[in-house]
Each structure stands twice: as C-alpha cells, then as structure tokens.
Design a protein around this motif. Sequence first.
Motif, PDB file in Angstrom:
ATOM      1  N   GLY A 233       0.814  -1.204   0.000  1.00 43.97           N
ATOM      2  CA  GLY A 233       0.000   0.000   0.000  1.00 43.97           C
ATOM      3  C   GLY A 233       0.844   1.249   0.000  1.00 43.97           C
ATOM      4  O   GLY A 233       2.077   1.217   0.094  1.00 43.97           O
ATOM      5  N   ALA A 234       0.156   2.383  -0.117  1.00 44.60           N
ATOM      6  CA  ALA A 234       0.820   3.684  -0.129  1.00 44.60           C
ATOM      7  C   ALA A 234      -0.124   4.717   0.468  1.00 44.60           C
ATOM      8  O   ALA A 234      -1.346   4.526   0.503  1.00 44.60           O
ATOM      9  CB  ALA A 234       1.231   4.078  -1.546  1.00 44.60           C
ATOM     10  N   GLU A 235       0.453   5.795   0.943  1.00 43.47           N
ATOM     11  CA  GLU A 235      -0.307   6.931   1.443  1.00 43.47           C
ATOM     12  C   GLU A 235       0.332   8.216   0.941  1.00 43.47           C
ATOM     13  O   GLU A 235       1.564   8.362   0.996  1.00 43.47           O
ATOM     14  CB  GLU A 235      -0.342   6.948   2.973  1.00 43.47           C
ATOM     15  N   PHE A 236      -0.501   9.138   0.470  1.00 44.49           N
ATOM     16  CA  PHE A 236      -0.041  10.449   0.011  1.00 44.49           C
ATOM     17  C   PHE A 236      -0.876  11.500   0.740  1.00 44.49           C
ATOM     18  O   PHE A 236      -2.097  11.544   0.587  1.00 44.49           O
ATOM     19  CB  PHE A 236      -0.196  10.576  -1.501  1.00 44.49           C
TER      20      PHE A 236
ATOM     21  N   ASN B 250       3.937  17.570   3.458  1.00 44.19           N
ATOM     22  CA  ASN B 250       3.791  16.695   2.294  1.00 44.19           C
ATOM     23  C   ASN B 250       4.474  15.380   2.632  1.00 44.19           C
ATOM     24  O   ASN B 250       5.699  15.313   2.717  1.00 44.19           O
ATOM     25  CB  ASN B 250       4.431  17.338   1.062  1.00 44.19           C
ATOM     26  N   ALA B 251       3.670  14.334   2.875  1.00 39.62           N
ATOM     27  CA  ALA B 251       4.218  13.043   3.288  1.00 39.62           C
ATOM     28  C   ALA B 251       3.812  11.964   2.303  1.00 39.62           C
ATOM     29  O   ALA B 251       2.629  11.853   1.941  1.00 39.62           O
ATOM     30  CB  ALA B 251       3.738  12.686   4.694  1.00 39.62           C
ATOM     31  N   LYS B 252       4.791  11.174   1.881  1.00 36.05           N
ATOM     32  CA  LYS B 252       4.561  10.038   0.982  1.00 36.05           C
ATOM     33  C   LYS B 252       5.074   8.776   1.667  1.00 36.05           C
ATOM     34  O   LYS B 252       6.217   8.727   2.106  1.00 36.05           O
ATOM     35  CB  LYS B 252       5.266  10.260  -0.358  1.00 36.05           C
ATOM     36  N   THR B 253       4.212   7.768   1.751  1.00 37.75           N
ATOM     37  CA  THR B 253       4.540   6.527   2.451  1.00 37.75           C
ATOM     38  C   THR B 253       4.262   5.332   1.550  1.00 37.75           C
ATOM     39  O   THR B 253       3.231   5.289   0.875  1.00 37.75           O
ATOM     40  CB  THR B 253       3.700   6.389   3.738  1.00 37.75           C
ATOM     41  N   VAL B 254       5.168   4.375   1.534  1.00 36.35           N
ATOM     42  CA  VAL B 254       4.990   3.109   0.824  1.00 36.35           C
ATOM     43  C   VAL B 254       5.295   1.991   1.825  1.00 36.35           C
ATOM     44  O   VAL B 254       6.263   2.092   2.591  1.00 36.35           O
ATOM     45  CB  VAL B 254       5.914   2.998  -0.398  1.00 36.35           C
ATOM     46  N   TYR B 255       4.483   0.939   1.835  1.00 37.90           N
ATOM     47  CA  TYR B 255       4.699  -0.114   2.817  1.00 37.90           C
ATOM     48  C   TYR B 255       4.278  -1.473   2.272  1.00 37.90           C
ATOM     49  O   TYR B 255       3.539  -1.571   1.278  1.00 37.90           O
ATOM     50  CB  TYR B 255       3.906   0.183   4.095  1.00 37.90           C
ATOM     51  N   TYR B 256       4.784  -2.530   2.930  1.00 38.06           N
ATOM     52  CA  TYR B 256       4.302  -3.886   2.643  1.00 38.06           C
ATOM     53  C   TYR B 256       4.214  -4.658   3.948  1.00 38.06           C
ATOM     54  O   TYR B 256       4.904  -4.354   4.939  1.00 38.06           O
ATOM     55  CB  TYR B 256       5.201  -4.613   1.639  1.00 38.06           C
ATOM     56  N   GLU B 257       3.385  -5.696   3.955  1.00 42.96           N
ATOM     57  CA  GLU B 257       3.256  -6.616   5.080  1.00 42.96           C
ATOM     58  C   GLU B 257       3.141  -8.025   4.510  1.00 42.96           C
ATOM     59  O   GLU B 257       2.275  -8.287   3.679  1.00 42.96           O
ATOM     60  CB  GLU B 257       2.024  -6.285   5.930  1.00 42.96           C
ATOM     61  N   LEU B 258       4.030  -8.903   4.958  1.00 45.23           N
ATOM     62  CA  LEU B 258       4.101 -10.261   4.426  1.00 45.23           C
ATOM     63  C   LEU B 258       4.001 -11.266   5.560  1.00 45.23           C
ATOM     64  O   LEU B 258       4.657 -11.131   6.593  1.00 45.23           O
ATOM     65  CB  LEU B 258       5.425 -10.469   3.673  1.00 45.23           C
TER      66      LEU B 258
ATOM     67  N   ASN C 262       7.217 -13.479   9.296  1.00 47.40           N
ATOM     68  CA  ASN C 262       6.456 -12.251   9.092  1.00 47.40           C
ATOM     69  C   ASN C 262       7.412 -11.087   8.861  1.00 47.40           C
ATOM     70  O   ASN C 262       8.440 -10.966   9.540  1.00 47.40           O
ATOM     71  CB  ASN C 262       5.588 -11.957  10.322  1.00 47.40           C
ATOM     72  N   SER C 263       7.064 -10.261   7.897  1.00 44.39           N
ATOM     73  CA  SER C 263       7.930  -9.145   7.543  1.00 44.39           C
ATOM     74  C   SER C 263       7.083  -7.920   7.222  1.00 44.39           C
ATOM     75  O   SER C 263       6.053  -8.024   6.549  1.00 44.39           O
ATOM     76  CB  SER C 263       8.798  -9.507   6.333  1.00 44.39           C
ATOM     77  N   LYS C 264       7.531  -6.772   7.728  1.00 47.13           N
ATOM     78  CA  LYS C 264       6.876  -5.493   7.437  1.00 47.13           C
ATOM     79  C   LYS C 264       7.954  -4.457   7.153  1.00 47.13           C
ATOM     80  O   LYS C 264       9.034  -4.490   7.758  1.00 47.13           O
ATOM     81  CB  LYS C 264       6.025  -5.006   8.618  1.00 47.13           C
ATOM     82  N   ALA C 265       7.657  -3.531   6.254  1.00 46.15           N
ATOM     83  CA  ALA C 265       8.595  -2.443   5.972  1.00 46.15           C
ATOM     84  C   ALA C 265       7.808  -1.210   5.558  1.00 46.15           C
ATOM     85  O   ALA C 265       6.755  -1.313   4.916  1.00 46.15           O
ATOM     86  CB  ALA C 265       9.591  -2.835   4.887  1.00 46.15           C
ATOM     87  N   THR C 266       8.326  -0.046   5.930  1.00 52.50           N
ATOM     88  CA  THR C 266       7.695   1.230   5.596  1.00 52.50           C
ATOM     89  C   THR C 266       8.768   2.216   5.160  1.00 52.50           C
ATOM     90  O   THR C 266       9.795   2.365   5.850  1.00 52.50           O
ATOM     91  CB  THR C 266       6.925   1.809   6.793  1.00 52.50           C
ATOM     92  N   TYR C 267       8.530   2.874   4.027  1.00 51.62           N
ATOM     93  CA  TYR C 267       9.409   3.958   3.580  1.00 51.62           C
ATOM     94  C   TYR C 267       8.635   5.263   3.646  1.00 51.62           C
ATOM     95  O   TYR C 267       7.489   5.359   3.175  1.00 51.62           O
ATOM     96  CB  TYR C 267       9.907   3.724   2.152  1.00 51.62           C
ATOM     97  N   LEU C 268       9.245   6.286   4.237  1.00 52.82           N
ATOM     98  CA  LEU C 268       8.598   7.590   4.411  1.00 52.82           C
ATOM     99  C   LEU C 268       9.465   8.688   3.835  1.00 52.82           C
ATOM    100  O   LEU C 268      10.674   8.744   4.085  1.00 52.82           O
ATOM    101  CB  LEU C 268       8.341   7.857   5.903  1.00 52.82           C
TER     102      LEU C 268
END
Length: 812
Positions: free
Chosen positions: A360-363, A399-407, A418-424
């Motif tokens: 997912g992503a958030e803008f 102005n915030a941009k976020t990309v993430y995954y959850e496995l 289990n793995s999670k990562a977030t880039y901001l």
Amino acid sequence: MNAVLQRAWKQRFKPGRLALAIHITLALTSTALLPESASAAPTATSTYSVSSGSLEQALLAIARQSQQTISFDPKRVAPYQAKPINGRFTLEQAILQQLQGTPLSVTATANGTLTIDAVTTTPPKAPTSALQAARDSGQTLPAITVSGGAEKSEDASVYNPSLSSSATRTTLALQETAQSVQVVSRKLIEDRQAISVEDALRNAGGVTLQGGNRGPNSLNIRGFNVTAGSTNGVSNPGTSANGSATGYSNIDGIERVEVLKGPQAVLAGNSSPAGSVNVVRKAPTAYPLHTVKFETAKYGEVKTAIDLGGPLNDDKSFRYRLNASTMHADHSFPDFNGKRADYVAPALAWEGDTTRLTVGAEFNVSRSSGPAATLYNNDRVQRLPTYRLGDKDNHFAGNAKTVYYELGQDLSDNWSFNSKATYLDSTMNYRIHETYAVATNGDLTTHELANKQDLNSISLQNDIRGKFDTGPLTHNILVGYDYQHLTTTSWDLYSGRIFTTGNYNNPDSLSFPDIPIPGYKSYKMVQDQKGLILQDQIDIWDKLHLQLSVKRAEWTSKTSTYPRNRTNTSFSDETKWIPSYGVSYDITPEVTVYANLLNSFQTAGALNTITKKPMPPSTGKSKEAGVKFNLLDDNLTITTSVFDIQQKNVVIYNIAGDAVGAEGRETKGFDFDLNGEVLPGWNISASYTFAQPKDADNSDQTGYKSRITAQPKHTGSIWSSYELQEGRFQGLGAGVGIEAASETLNGSTGNYFKMGGWAQTDASIFYRQPKYTVTLGVKNIFDRDLYDYSTTASYIGVKPGRTARLSVSYSF
C-alpha cells in the motif's frame, strides 16, 4: 411471537448481538451473486483468538475473524462453554475445537454456509427460564446466521474491540494482555466526529496535549512525554529526529488508534517511559465496501471522502482498499487564512493457502493555519479580543509520501515468517511570527520564523513466530529483528526580522510582511536503530498467562551543524538490553488480574557543559497492576490499574539553557477505562486518570528548584450515545460527552503560573439507516475559552470555540 417467547428471546439473546447479526446477514446479500466456489469455506489457515465464555460467543468471534458464514440455533449451543484458542487454524479446525466434548457437529451446505447441528444425542437441558418455557410449550426460535463478511468490521461496530497485536506483535485478546491498552475504535472515531489522531485521543485516559507553537502538539501519557509511536506496529520516526509520535496517516484512512500505557522500549526502542501510540490503517476487505462521505463545518470547511474496498476475484484471494479525501476551508479559528488537506491511500492484498501479502501507499498533503494563542501577562492568562499573536497567514504545511508492505508466510502448521517495511518521505514547512517579549500594555516584540525539514526513513521489521506445547505449558515464541534508518535535514532563516508594531489588544496591528523562504542549512541528523527481540508468551492451563520479552537495542546518531560556514559534527551511540515482564490470570472468564514490569531507555543527545562529556541516556521503569473485566457477554469492558513510573538521568538545564546535570522523576497514580455497550443502543466510553508527579530537588546543580509543568492531577472524559432500536424512529439517536481536567502548573523557571481546571462539552444527534448516516455535532457547545498546557508564558495555545459539524455518509 407470544409473550413467553418474547421473554425468552430477550433474556437469552442480547439485542446488541442480534443487531450485529442482522447487519452481518444483510451485508452477506452482496456476496450472494458470486459463484458457489466463492462462498465455499476456505481451507487456508487464519489466525484465531477466542477467549473463554459461552459457545455462542465463540462462534460469533470465529465468524467475525474468518469473514465466513456460520449458521446455528442459539438454543442448541446455549448449554456449552467455549474453549480458549489462540493460533493459526483452518475455519473447520477452529470450529471443531469448540465442538469437542459436545454432541454437535458442523456441516457445509451447498452454498458453502457452515451449519452447527446435533449429531444424535440431545443436548443437556438448559436451566429453567423463559427460554425453557418457550421450548416446553412447543415454540421454536429461528436460527441466527452470522457472517464475518459484514459491512462493518469489529472496529466499526463496537466501542470495545476484543483483540490487539500492538503490545506483543502477536494477535492477542486484550483481556489476556498484561498491560493497560486502550483502543479508540472506528465507531468511536465516527461518533465523535474526530478530525485527527490527536482529536481521537481525547477519548484515551491519561493522555494530555501540550500546545506547540512550532509544529504539532506534544503528547503526554501518565505525565511523561511520548517520543515514539508506530503505524500498523512499525515504528514511526521519533520526535528526537523531528518525527511524529502519531504517524502520518489521515484520520480518513485509520481503522483504530491504540494507546499503550507504560514503557515500550521492547517494541519502540529508543523512547520515553510514557508509552506509545499505534495507528492501524484501514485494510483491504473480502466484502464489497463503497462509501462516500460529505462534511461541512464552521469557517467554510468542506470535506469529501470515499472508502472503497472488496474482492477482485471470485475466491476473494485478491482484495483492495482505496481511501481518499479532500478538504478545504476559507478561514480557520479565530481569523486565520484558510486550510486544506488532500489524502489518497490505495492498498492491495493477496491471500493464498500459506502466504499473505499486503502492499500500500499513502499520500498526504496539508496546510493548517495558526496557531491560535494567547499569553500570560500581568499575572493572568490574557483573554484577547482575537486569539492571534501573529499574522493571519501564519501556517504549517506538510507533504508526506509513504509506501509499505506486510508479508506473512506459514512455514508449517504452527510456525510462520512475518515481515513489514515502511518507507517515508516527508517535508514540513512553517512560517510563523513568534512573540519574543511583551510589555504590560500589550505591545509585542515579534520575530519571524521560517523552517523547512526533510525527513526520509525506512523501517523494517522481521520475525519468526512459533507455537508448541511442553506439558501444561503452551509457548508462543517470537524471534525478531528491527531496523530503522532516518535522515533529517533542516533549513532556517539565517537572520529573521524583528517587529515592534503589534499589540495583542489590537488584532489589526498584527499584520507583517511575508516571511522569506528559509535557505540556511542549519543541521543534518542521521540515526540508526537496530534491535534483536526474543519473546515468549506462555499459557499455563489456559488461565495463567506469562509475557516475557527482551530486546537488545542499538542506537547510533550523527549530527552536523553549520554555524557561520563551519561544520560541527557530534556522534552518539548506545547499546542496551531491555527486559519486560508481564503476567495475567483469569479468575473467571470475565475477570482477569495482571501485573507488569516494563523498562525504557532514551538517549539524551546533549553535552554536559561542565564535564564536556555526552549526557548518559535516561532509563525508565514502570510497575503496574490491574484488573480487567469483560462483562455483559463481552459487550462491556473495564480496565483499572495502578502504576508507578520512574525515570532516571533526565537532563536538566541551568537558566542559561546549558545542560549541567541529570535528575530523576517519578509519577504514581491509577487509571480507569470503560468501553462498550451497556444496553442495546446505549454505548459508552469513559476514562479517568489520577497522576501525581514528584518534583525533584536539583537546586544544587542549577541554583533553583525546577517544577514539573503541564501535568494535571485529575483528567477524565466520557462519551455516551443512545440509538433507538425499534419503532418508527429506529436509527435516531444522540450523544453527549465531557472532557475535563484539574488545574496545572505551567511556564518555566522564574515564570511559573497556574491555570485552573477546565471542562469541554460536546453533543451530537444522528440518524442511521442501512444505506446512509447523518450526524450533526457541536464541539465546545458552551463556547468556553479553553487553553492548552504550556511550558512558556509567551505562548499558550487556545482551543477552538463552539464549532458545528455536519457529516453525511452514503453506502452503495
């Protein structure tokens, strides 16, 4: 239905549960057009957590958690009790575990509905009651069909969700969690028309806000500043790097807000002993969801939002969620220029037999005006004609941009990776005029401030989880590794202008030239956090629960400042082993006692001006004990606790602002939190916290005795709503709430001052129907002047006056 049957129905079945079942059943009609294969019960495993209680409640919980349909006759399951389970099972395995030892079986109908029925024997006779009278008279009650694929999740349906994964990373019933964790559900957020995470936290006990004139408000829990938070369990950049403890998600994309009280170093690493706030995003759904929302409020504010979701294929293995909103206001309290916000959050999920993946992503782009403020002058807090100390165009922009995954990957029946990562990538700007000095007649000396901060971070969380038994002990093991890397770069004005033309009694005089763009690079900070986590949750005979964990936390920081074309660089690094212990015991299925010992560490980032050596990190320790009640068939929950929090090596500064030593701080008190449904249609959320801080005597180091400020001894809030359950006006309701606190000491050394206690009253009326909801709410209904806590006399934040908000949502 005759009188006897009606009495039986009312006594045996809680209308609140019937309402939930009816909503779920109606939602199921949207899936009726799918092929039979889409409705077939899946063989994939899922995580189930079911507490002790009635078998009926266990089946309801399994239906919600599996998002599948279960049909049963309540009178058949009434005599039997549930068996607590916590782990990964197929749907059939979860149900069969509950049916063991009963003469009941589960079968699947042609359309995939799972049905609970008797095998051959007759269930034990239920206790004599109106239900028994109805059965003896030959009457029969209809079966209840329950589906987890409802239009509303648990968070959107109740004030007291039953599960959380933030405290231990594993899905665990809040009743068994050996810690005070308060959840602000989506339903409570909607009912109170919260417009931000900070607004939603007004419902959390022990949480207070301290006004900030250069950005977000400071958040305190139990008298200590919150320095770290998380989103979906992944750490956000902390406040030490000018990050945000409440994350970067818009309120329209949030499913719930969780408040973890007490030190959270095992989860958050470098942090204060206050606790942490975990924000949970809305997730892709297996059922169709299409909602549009319109809001309008004072100052010309208009907002439109959409919430879309559902399956993308027949077997529902591919799912999506899309949240988006746009807001614009012509003005802002009290007379600032307008504000705006735009938000988009897409997410996709895929679930196979053994693999689960969400990306997912958030803008999020925003501009907020203000801050509204007053000051302490002439021995009192000034009541201004207009609560503004700067120019009308003072503002904050982000102005915030976020990309993430959850496995999630199952390795076997009881083990998973289990793995999670977030880039901001976040940029914050502010342009404000700050009060430098004030005369007795109201004349202000004001200087302009401009700042730009770029924050880039990546946060990674990996773990392996397993479950195994050793005699009467059931172990839930977690071995994890966390990593976070972040860079913060700040630009300021090299030299801001000073203005002496303003007077706080004349708002028209508070007009200043535009503030230039900041072009002076003032500092750059690079931080790394690494952590190895070992955790074991031990269940002994299903009643005693131990939660043991330890983290080896490694923290490094490099800070470069650039005074007058020079570069000064400092380094810091700390490594700590941080243990935490918790224990809970189920006295009955409804009552659990617990206790914990939690620890924290927080780097100082300061140099002792006397010894010229870096200040050591502060350490925190919290002792807490409490009782949790799960009442009215899980419809009402109560948590009450006593706590003692101590923090050592807190940096202290002399009157010139130099770090000269360290001191200890301590706060003792108790909490009370109540959430849920008292009667059908009557929901309540209430909290109270008593917190008594102890002032340290550091006069030998500083030449004066400092005081703990901005901490009320008593804080409390209550929100209660009632909705008509039947009749011509079914769906019509109203809510009322009060938030209050006792007096506080504010200011700083040489200029301490008291602010009296306060109370804010909110109210709303609403009308809910299956397809739409209309809510008219009013905050601060008595239009009182209410102030934020402050550590300076020259700035005291002011809360908005009476504000009406109309919300209309429509589902299609």
